[in-house]
Design a protein around this motif. Structure first.
Motif, PDB file in Angstrom:
ATOM      1  N   ILE A 198       1.027  -1.534   0.232  1.00  0.00           N
ATOM      2  CA  ILE A 198      -0.341  -0.099   0.077  1.00  0.00           C
ATOM      3  C   ILE A 198       0.721   1.580  -0.053  1.00  0.00           C
ATOM      4  CG2 ILE A 198      -0.219   0.146   2.489  1.00  0.00           C
ATOM      5  CD1 ILE A 198      -3.130   0.864   2.115  1.00  0.00           C
ATOM      6  N   GLU A 199       0.750   2.065  -0.881  1.00  0.00           N
ATOM      7  CA  GLU A 199       0.920   4.081  -0.383  1.00  0.00           C
ATOM      8  C   GLU A 199       0.136   4.894  -0.968  1.00  0.00           C
ATOM      9  OE1 GLU A 199       3.656   4.690  -4.090  1.00  0.00           O
ATOM     10  OE2 GLU A 199       2.692   3.305  -5.337  1.00  0.00           O
ATOM     11  N   LYS A 200       0.386   5.785   0.662  1.00  0.00           N
ATOM     12  CA  LYS A 200      -0.551   7.103   0.262  1.00  0.00           C
ATOM     13  C   LYS A 200       0.045   8.054   1.146  1.00  0.00           C
ATOM     14  CE  LYS A 200      -4.828   5.855   1.529  1.00  0.00           C
ATOM     15  NZ  LYS A 200      -6.121   5.282   2.126  1.00  0.00           N
ATOM     16  N   LYS A 201      -0.323   9.058   0.790  1.00  0.00           N
ATOM     17  CA  LYS A 201       0.213  10.511   1.046  1.00  0.00           C
ATOM     18  C   LYS A 201      -0.934  10.822   2.115  1.00  0.00           C
ATOM     19  CE  LYS A 201       2.798  12.436  -2.470  1.00  0.00           C
ATOM     20  NZ  LYS A 201       3.193  12.756  -3.624  1.00  0.00           N
ATOM     21  N   LEU A 202      -0.069  11.199   2.978  1.00  0.00           N
ATOM     22  CA  LEU A 202      -1.612  11.772   4.799  1.00  0.00           C
ATOM     23  C   LEU A 202      -0.755  12.969   5.034  1.00  0.00           C
ATOM     24  CD1 LEU A 202      -1.889   8.938   6.174  1.00  0.00           C
ATOM     25  CD2 LEU A 202      -3.376   9.618   4.459  1.00  0.00           C
ATOM     26  N   PRO A 203      -1.795  14.005   4.995  1.00  0.00           N
ATOM     27  CA  PRO A 203      -1.197  15.238   6.047  1.00  0.00           C
ATOM     28  C   PRO A 203      -1.118  14.863   7.504  1.00  0.00           C
ATOM     29  CG  PRO A 203      -3.663  15.307   5.264  1.00  0.00           C
ATOM     30  CD  PRO A 203      -3.008  13.866   4.879  1.00  0.00           C
ATOM     31  N   VAL A 204      -0.033  15.260   7.699  1.00  0.00           N
ATOM     32  CA  VAL A 204       0.273  15.074   9.365  1.00  0.00           C
ATOM     33  C   VAL A 204       0.760  16.396   9.820  1.00  0.00           C
ATOM     34  CG1 VAL A 204       1.879  13.405  10.914  1.00  0.00           C
ATOM     35  CG2 VAL A 204       1.473  12.487   8.858  1.00  0.00           C
ATOM     36  N   LYS A 205      -0.003  17.019  11.074  1.00  0.00           N
ATOM     37  CA  LYS A 205       0.690  18.303  11.210  1.00  0.00           C
ATOM     38  C   LYS A 205       1.233  19.361  10.296  1.00  0.00           C
ATOM     39  CE  LYS A 205      -0.129  17.760  15.748  1.00  0.00           C
ATOM     40  NZ  LYS A 205      -1.350  19.138  16.381  1.00  0.00           N
ATOM     41  N   ASP A 206       2.077  20.170  10.048  1.00  0.00           N
ATOM     42  CA  ASP A 206       2.919  20.983   9.021  1.00  0.00           C
ATOM     43  C   ASP A 206       3.450  20.094   7.677  1.00  0.00           C
ATOM     44  OD1 ASP A 206       4.658  19.709  10.543  1.00  0.00           O
ATOM     45  OD2 ASP A 206       6.009  21.808  10.666  1.00  0.00           O
ATOM     46  N   GLY A 207       3.396  18.963   7.516  1.00  0.00           N
ATOM     47  CA  GLY A 207       4.052  18.290   6.151  1.00  0.00           C
ATOM     48  C   GLY A 207       2.931  17.280   6.008  1.00  0.00           C
ATOM     49  N   GLU A 208       3.399  17.059   4.836  1.00  0.00           N
ATOM     50  CA  GLU A 208       2.718  15.591   4.196  1.00  0.00           C
ATOM     51  C   GLU A 208       3.379  14.851   3.549  1.00  0.00           C
ATOM     52  OE1 GLU A 208      -0.509  15.693   1.021  1.00  0.00           O
ATOM     53  OE2 GLU A 208       1.426  15.946   0.330  1.00  0.00           O
ATOM     54  N   ILE A 209       2.666  13.569   4.201  1.00  0.00           N
ATOM     55  CA  ILE A 209       4.007  12.002   4.179  1.00  0.00           C
ATOM     56  C   ILE A 209       3.580  11.319   3.677  1.00  0.00           C
ATOM     57  CG2 ILE A 209       5.044  10.287   5.855  1.00  0.00           C
ATOM     58  CD1 ILE A 209       5.198  11.647   7.715  1.00  0.00           C
ATOM     59  N   GLU A 210       4.252  10.752   1.877  1.00  0.00           N
ATOM     60  CA  GLU A 210       3.776   9.841   1.619  1.00  0.00           C
ATOM     61  C   GLU A 210       4.542   8.641   2.774  1.00  0.00           C
ATOM     62  OE1 GLU A 210       4.427   7.818  -2.670  1.00  0.00           O
ATOM     63  OE2 GLU A 210       5.778   9.744  -2.442  1.00  0.00           O
TER      64      GLU A 210
END
Length: 398
Positions: free
Chosen positions: A379-391
């Motif tokens: 699985i792969e996904k981009k998610l917003p986390v606090k002040d950034g976005e993590i893939e």
């Protein structure tokens, strides 16, 4: 089976096991009493409350034990207790939710020791007799102590919500104030559960609210007071608001059965006629609230290390949700890769600096996306986390 559980509980020193088993015996007595009197309408709310106690308290506070993170013996003990609880619950729910109870029973039945003498009575939950309580398993002291823990944790969560501090972020200190030393002693024995339930570093118990600058004031409850006072409502309101700490302490010292608490301008004042409001007099790092004789203070200021720990939990919780979404088993050989934008964000700094801590929590490799190998992607996904976005990219070795 039940007989084996009864004998093993005498050797079981785990507080939460003792509590849930004792709480179950209390429930069995209640259900028997109410059903004998044909008050079936009182049983369902109590069963719903029991399910809440089981899922939101016993299971949540014992996740590490169920996963075997303490010891294998402790894991088996906790699972045996949970199996007994679920089996008892299925039998109790049989008359009220017959299909769900049967479904639960058939699953649990497969976990029971099989013997050649299995009777037809064992084939269905609806062939079972209602379970009977065992007096030897009742421990009212622990039930009372856990009830106190639930109250203070509930108050602490209320303060967290008021200050908009998520549970993922640890806080420095939680202060519990109560004038009864025996109540504080009960809480002291369960301090670890309070610390874990509120995600705080330190729990302080005290009977001296003045030490923390906590002041009390009284406010009239107009819906009930207005009906009593009539034309006197203005003068009674002024005198209620003018009560000193000494006056309020006198009211609190009176037992629940005392009526009225006091008389103002010939108007009897009951407990429901006034609200007691607690506040921290001086500007401090604490936020206060109170209920059932408890006054709690939560230090809602967090230093850099506590903030970092909160960000670590933000990352790991999202990864755990992705693992669940992809139906990844704990035993699967997976690697989690990540990439953060912007690289100057706080979440990027924590992901890089705290990789080792994240790997300890996940018990799986956690590496930059640039190091990704040729293993198949789960699985792969981009998610917003606090002040950034993590893939996030999760791969599994074939």
């Amino acid at each position: 089976d039940e007989k084996r559980l009864y004998s093993s509980m005498s050797l079981n020193t785990n507080v939460m096991d003792t509590w849930i088993v004792s709480y179950t015996q209390t429930l069995l007595d209640f259900v028997k009493q109410e059903m004998n009197a044909y008050r079936l309408y009182t049983v369902v709310p109590r069963l719903v409350k029991y399910i809440d106690m089981l899922t939101n308290w016993y299971v949540k506070l014992n996740k590490r034990r169920f996963k075997g993170e303490t010891s294998m013996e402790d894991c088996l003990t906790s699972l045996n207790v949970l199996c007994y609880i679920l089996l008892t619950m299925a039998k109790l729910m049989g008359p009220f939710t017959p299909f769900l109870a049967e479904y639960m029973y058939q699953i649990l039945r497969k976990l029971m020791p099989q013997s050649s003498t299995t009777s037809e009575q064992d084939l269905s939950v609806h062939f079972q007799m209602m379970p009977q309580s065992q007096e030897t398993l009742v421990n009212k002291t622990i039930e009372r102590s856990v009830a106190a823990v639930q109250t203070v944790i509930g108050l602490g969560r209320t303060v967290r919500e008021r200050k908009v501090v998520p549970m993922k972020y640890p806080l420095p200190e939680f202060v519990i104030i109560h004038k009864d030393a025996s109540v504080l002693k009960d809480l002291e024995s369960l301090e670890d559960f309070v610390r874990e339930g509120l995600n705080v570093r330190k729990v302080t118990l005290s009977h001296d609210r003045e030490l923390y600058g906590v002041e009390m004031r009284t406010e009239p409850n107009f819906p009930t007071l207005g009906k009593k006072c009539g034309a006197k409502v203005k003068s009674v309101t002024e005198k209620i608001r003018a009560m000193t700490d000494t006056d309020i302490e006198k009211l609190l010292s009176k037992g629940e059965g005392v009526s009225p608490l006091t008389v103002i301008d010939d108007v009897p004042i009951e407990s429901e006629d006034v609200h007691i409001v607690y506040r921290v007099a001086k500007q401090t790092q604490y936020e206060a609230t109170a209920e059932q004789g408890f006054v709690v203070l939560l230090d809602y200021t967090a230093d850099a290390s506590l903030n970092d720990e909160g960000l670590i939990r933000e990352i790991t919780s999202r990864i755990q949700k992705l693992r669940k979404e992809a139906k990844v088993k704990p035993t699967d050989d997976i690697t989690i890769y990540y990439s953060v934008e912007p690289q100057t964000s706080e979440i990027a700094r924590v992901a890089s600096a705290q990789r080792g801590e994240i790997e300890v929590i996940l018990q799986k490799p956690f590496r930059p996306l640039a190091e990704k190998d040729q293993s198949p992607v789960v699985i792969e996904k981009k998610l917003p986390v606090k002040d950034g976005e993590i893939e996030f990219v999760i791969t599994r070795k074939s």
